[in-house]
Design a protein around this motif. Sequence first.
Motif, mmCIF file in Angstrom:
data_model
loop_
_atom_site.group_PDB
_atom_site.id
_atom_site.type_symbol
_atom_site.label_atom_id
_atom_site.label_comp_id
_atom_site.label_asym_id
_atom_site.label_seq_id
_atom_site.Cartn_x
_atom_site.Cartn_y
_atom_site.Cartn_z
ATOM 1 N N VAL A 70 -37.363 76.842 -34.286
ATOM 2 C CA VAL A 70 -37.220 78.290 -34.148
ATOM 3 C C VAL A 70 -37.543 78.664 -32.715
ATOM 4 N N LEU A 71 -36.628 79.372 -32.092
ATOM 5 C CA LEU A 71 -36.826 79.768 -30.693
ATOM 6 C C LEU A 71 -37.223 81.233 -30.626
ATOM 7 N N ALA A 72 -38.443 81.482 -30.137
ATOM 8 C CA ALA A 72 -38.892 82.854 -29.919
ATOM 9 C C ALA A 72 -38.502 83.280 -28.509
ATOM 10 N N ASP A 73 -38.565 84.566 -28.281
ATOM 11 C CA ASP A 73 -38.006 85.111 -27.043
ATOM 12 C C ASP A 73 -39.028 85.165 -25.901
ATOM 13 N N GLY A 74 -39.913 84.163 -25.836
ATOM 14 C CA GLY A 74 -40.877 84.117 -24.729
ATOM 15 C C GLY A 74 -40.468 83.075 -23.702
ATOM 16 N N GLU A 75 -41.470 82.494 -23.070
ATOM 17 C CA GLU A 75 -41.196 81.501 -22.033
ATOM 18 C C GLU A 75 -40.804 80.174 -22.690
ATOM 19 N N PHE A 76 -39.658 79.647 -22.296
ATOM 20 C CA PHE A 76 -39.176 78.408 -22.903
ATOM 21 C C PHE A 76 -39.893 77.189 -22.313
ATOM 22 N N PRO A 77 -40.002 76.119 -23.099
ATOM 23 C CA PRO A 77 -40.572 74.891 -22.542
ATOM 24 C C PRO A 77 -39.578 74.221 -21.600
ATOM 25 N N SER A 78 -40.008 73.129 -21.011
ATOM 26 C CA SER A 78 -39.138 72.383 -20.092
ATOM 27 C C SER A 78 -37.872 71.953 -20.825
ATOM 28 N N PRO A 79 -36.777 71.800 -20.084
ATOM 29 C CA PRO A 79 -35.508 71.386 -20.711
ATOM 30 C C PRO A 79 -35.652 70.098 -21.514
ATOM 31 N N GLN A 80 -36.454 69.167 -21.023
ATOM 32 C CA GLN A 80 -36.589 67.890 -21.725
ATOM 33 C C GLN A 80 -37.268 68.070 -23.086
ATOM 34 N N LEU A 81 -38.360 68.819 -23.094
ATOM 35 C CA LEU A 81 -39.062 69.049 -24.360
ATOM 36 C C LEU A 81 -38.165 69.819 -25.329
ATOM 37 N N LEU A 82 -37.461 70.812 -24.795
ATOM 38 C CA LEU A 82 -36.578 71.610 -25.645
ATOM 39 C C LEU A 82 -35.501 70.728 -26.278
ATOM 40 N N ARG A 83 -34.967 69.817 -25.484
ATOM 41 C CA ARG A 83 -33.942 68.906 -26.001
ATOM 42 C C ARG A 83 -34.501 68.021 -27.106
ATOM 43 N N GLU A 84 -35.704 67.484 -26.864
ATOM 44 C CA GLU A 84 -36.340 66.633 -27.886
ATOM 45 C C GLU A 84 -36.543 67.398 -29.191
ATOM 46 N N LEU A 85 -37.010 68.639 -29.072
ATOM 47 C CA LEU A 85 -37.261 69.444 -30.275
ATOM 48 C C LEU A 85 -35.951 69.737 -30.997
ATOM 49 N N ALA A 86 -34.922 70.056 -30.220
ATOM 50 C CA ALA A 86 -33.623 70.385 -30.832
ATOM 51 C C ALA A 86 -33.027 69.156 -31.521
ATOM 52 N N GLU A 87 -33.205 67.984 -30.901
ATOM 53 C CA GLU A 87 -32.651 66.762 -31.498
ATOM 54 C C GLU A 87 -33.362 66.384 -32.796
ATOM 55 N N ALA A 88 -34.651 66.714 -32.866
ATOM 56 C CA ALA A 88 -35.415 66.393 -34.075
ATOM 57 C C ALA A 88 -35.151 67.384 -35.202
ATOM 58 N N ALA A 89 -34.477 68.480 -34.904
ATOM 59 C CA ALA A 89 -34.315 69.562 -35.883
ATOM 60 C C ALA A 89 -32.986 69.466 -36.615
ATOM 61 N N ASP A 90 -33.013 69.831 -37.894
ATOM 62 C CA ASP A 90 -31.776 69.909 -38.676
ATOM 63 C C ASP A 90 -31.074 71.237 -38.457
ATOM 64 N N VAL A 91 -31.850 72.235 -38.055
ATOM 65 C CA VAL A 91 -31.267 73.556 -37.849
ATOM 66 C C VAL A 91 -32.036 74.252 -36.730
ATOM 67 N N VAL A 92 -31.298 74.954 -35.864
ATOM 68 C CA VAL A 92 -31.919 75.679 -34.750
ATOM 69 C C VAL A 92 -31.693 77.176 -34.960
ATOM 70 N N ALA A 98 -28.355 79.273 -22.305
ATOM 71 C CA ALA A 98 -28.564 78.947 -20.890
ATOM 72 C C ALA A 98 -29.198 77.566 -20.732
ATOM 73 N N ALA A 99 -29.990 77.170 -21.731
ATOM 74 C CA ALA A 99 -30.659 75.870 -21.667
ATOM 75 C C ALA A 99 -29.819 74.767 -22.309
ATOM 76 N N GLY A 100 -28.593 75.108 -22.723
ATOM 77 C CA GLY A 100 -27.702 74.091 -23.280
ATOM 78 C C GLY A 100 -27.908 73.813 -24.761
ATOM 79 N N ILE A 101 -28.627 74.711 -25.440
ATOM 80 C CA ILE A 101 -28.855 74.549 -26.883
ATOM 81 C C ILE A 101 -28.054 75.618 -27.611
ATOM 82 N N GLU A 102 -27.234 75.199 -28.575
ATOM 83 C CA GLU A 102 -26.451 76.179 -29.318
ATOM 84 C C GLU A 102 -27.132 76.461 -30.652
ATOM 85 N N PRO A 103 -27.702 77.650 -30.832
ATOM 86 C CA PRO A 103 -28.386 77.936 -32.096
ATOM 87 C C PRO A 103 -27.405 77.999 -33.252
ATOM 88 N N ASP A 104 -27.861 77.533 -34.424
ATOM 89 C CA ASP A 104 -27.024 77.608 -35.625
ATOM 90 C C ASP A 104 -26.958 79.027 -36.149
#
Lengths: 210, 210
Positions: free
Chosen positions: B5-27, B39-45
Motif C-alpha cells: 500500500v502506497l501512502a502519499d508521503g515521502e517514498f522510499p528509495s527506488p530499490q526498496l520500492l521495487r523490492e516491496l512491489a516485487e514481493a507484493a501480489d497487489v499494489v 513516476a517511480a516506475g510502479i503501476e498500481p493495480d
Amino acid sequence: MRALVLADGEFPSPQLLRELAEAADVVVAADGAADKALAAGIEPDVVIGDLDSVSGEARARLGPDRLLEDDDRYRTDLEKAIAWAIGRGCTAVDVAGFGGGRADHALANLSVLVLFRGQASIRLVDDQFEVRLVDGEARVEAEPGTVVSLVAIGTCRGVTTENLRWNLHDATLRFSPLGVHNEVEASPASVRVREGDLLLFQGRWVERHE
Amino acid sequence: MRALVLADGEFPSPQLLRELAEAADVVVAADGAADKALAAGIEPDVVIGDLDSVSGEARARLGPDRLLEDDDRYRTDLEKAIAWAIGRGCTAVDVAGFGGGRADHALANLSVLVLFRGQASIRLVDDQFEVRLVDGEARVEAEPGTVVSLVAIGTCRGVTTENLRWNLHDATLRFSPLGVHNEVEASPASVRVREGDLLLFQGRWVERHE
C-alpha cells in the motif's frame, strides 16, 4: 523566562529560527544541534548532552563553560536540555529541530510534551506546526481556517472543542487519524480534555474546506 | 496474499520500492500516491481515495477500472487502501510512503497499526525502519547489533523482551524515549506485551554500542 531548545533533527527555515531565537532569553542546544545552530548563525548559550556529536570547531568556538556534559543514559539530550532550561526558571520552552530524522526519534521527541506536563509551557515548532499538549484546556488564537489537528496518544476522555469547524462534545478519542485536519471556525477556539494525553497541532496556514 | 500500500508521503528509495512491489501480489495507491508510484516506475493495480489528488495523466494511464472513488470523510485514504487490501484477502500488508510530510499526518499514519490490529500483519516500511505493532508477541530475526526501538502509545503493561541488549521484564512502558535505540543481542529477539499499543521499530542497520 523563555527558552529556545534546539534538538538535533531537521531545523526550521532560517527566518523562523531567527524569530524563535530573538524571542528567547536563553538558547540551549542538545548535543549535535550545536553545530547546526552555529551553521545557521545562532550561538547557543549552552550545549547539553554526552557531547559526542559536537565538533571540535564548535567546542573551540563556544568554549568549555558553555559545554555541559551529561552522560545519563536514561534521558535523551533533548530531555536534558529542556530540564536544564526549566531548572533555570524558564516557564516557556520552544523546541525546534524535533522532526525530520529517524521516525523513532521523531515520535519519541513528541513525548517531551507529556514528560514535562505541568512544568513549563512547551511548544514543538517547525515550519508547518506548533505542537502542544492539551493540559486540561488549550486556547487556539488564530485566523479562521487555520489548520488544527488533534491526536490522542492512547485514550483521551472528555474531549470537547469549541469554535472549530467540526467540534467534539465530551468525546473519547483514541490514537487514530480521526482528529486530523480540522480548522478554526472562530477565534479563539478551544480544546479541553478530561483525561489522557492529547496533542494539538496548530498549523501555520489557512486552508478552508469547501 | 501480500499487498503493498502506497501512502502519499515521502517514498522510499527506488530499490526498496521495487523490492516491496516485487514481493507484493497487489499494489494499492492511496490517492495522490498514484502519481508518485507511476513516476517511480510502479503501476498500481488500484487507486483508492476521493481521487482529488490524482493527475489527469495518471487517470488516463491507469483507466477508470483501477480508480476506486471513496469519499468517506471519516477515514483517510491510507485507511481505505489498507481496508480494501484486507477485504481482498491480503493477510500481509506493507505500507510505504507513510512519513516525511506533515508531522500530524506522519503521526496519524502510524495509527493504522493499531486500527487494523488482528486483521492483517501490517508493516510500515521506509529506508531506515520497518514498524510493526507488538500484538501480543513480536519476533525480531535480525543480525546482532540491529537497531530496535520500542515506543508505547499510551501505557503498555507487561512488557518483556528477550535477546535485546537492554531487556525489560514485565515492565510498564509509557509514551517516552526510554525504549528508543536498543539493539538485537542474539537472533531471534522477542518482544511481548500484555496490554497496550506498543510500536516496534526494527532498523535496517547495525550499530553496536561500545
